[in-house]
Design an enzyme around this catalytic site. Structure first.
Site: not given
Ligand code: C5P
Length: 241
Positions: A64, A69, A126, A218
């Site tokens: 990810d 660019d 988001t 998490r």
């Molecule tokens: O801990 P959690 O479930 O919130 O982690 C969500 C993961 O998804 C993280 O790696 C975060 O960077 C990624 N992410 C996100 N929202 C997005 C894009 C990626 O939470 N719009």
């Protein structure tokens, strides 16, 4: 093309290799091989070798790095990444049609005509709401409309899917087809701490709303028993009928 099998992806949001590998060690001997997401934090800290090291444990990898660019540089970046043992990689759709096309070509160049990793577009982060989109960035319309527009553009460029919010997955499938992959973060059981995910849905709702892959961080990485937490999410999203 058939729809991709559902998956629960665990982001390895750790500052270094030791933390990431200690977490993955918990899965050794469990019979579970979770799909791992390696993001900027771990990749920038440890370099490309971390990808090979985790892949060597038999895990699939979503890299990810959200490439964005000019087309030529994006193509070169993807050509470099294509030499790594990855299954999914992504770029920003806001880089435009040509950039996404060139990124795909760069990725294809490393597969020697064989199966290349999936290339997924990031639409609107988001963290951007309607007000920010309109007033800060000067883009008209709603986030939802921008997401659908960018998903269509990603499809036109030959990408395989997009990262999106759970509530957008159904609309994206309607606009871009059932086989166009939707990858959805922000998923939690109602009993989990929300953290900084202001709007989250449960894995069963994500499934009902049309997500193909959910990213659960998490609630699994910080669980007392990560394997049990992972199985619970998998049970609700992948194996539930
Ligand atoms: O801990 P959690 O479930 O919130 O982690 C969500 C993961 O998804 C993280 O790696 C975060 O960077 C990624 N992410 C996100 N929202 C997005 C894009 C990626 O939470 N719009």
């Amino acid at each position: 093309m058939p729809r991709i099998p559902r998956e629960v992806i665990i982001p390895l949001d750790f500052p270094d290799k030791a933390g990431a590998l200690r977490f993955l060690d918990r899965f050794e001997g469990s019979g579970e091989r979770p799909y791992a997401k390696i993001g900027m934090e771990l990749f920038y800290a440890e370099g490309p070798s971390i990808v090979s090291e985790i892949a060597a444990r038999g895990l699939k990898i979503f890299l990810d790095l959200k490439v964005c660019d000019i087309p030529n540089t994006a193509k070169g970046a993807m050509a470099s990444l294509s030499r790594l043992p990855i299954d999914i990689v992504n770029c920003h759709a806001l880089g435009g049609l040509e950039m996404m096309r060139w990124a795909r070509e760069g990725l294809e160049s490393g597969s020697g005509g064989g199966k290349r990793p999936l290339l997924i577009g990031v639409t609107i982060l988001t963290s951007i709401d309607d007000k920010r989109l309109n007033e800060e960035l000067g883009m008209n319309g709603s986030v939802n409309a921008a997401v659908i527009r960018l998903a269509r553009l990603a499809k036109e460029a030959g990408l395989d899917g997009v990262v999106c919010a759970p509530g957008e997955a159904g609309h994206i499938h309607q606009a871009c087809g059932e086989e166009f992959v939707t990858v959805t973060p922000g998923v939690r059981f109602p009993d989990a701490e929300k953290g900084d995910q202001a709007r989250s849905v449960g894995p069963d709702d994500a499934r009902r709303l049309g997500s193909d892959m959910i990213v659960v961080g998490r609630p699994i990485t910080r669980a007392a028993d990560p394997v049990e937490a992972y199985r619970r999410y998998r049970g609700a999203f992948v194996t539930a009928s």
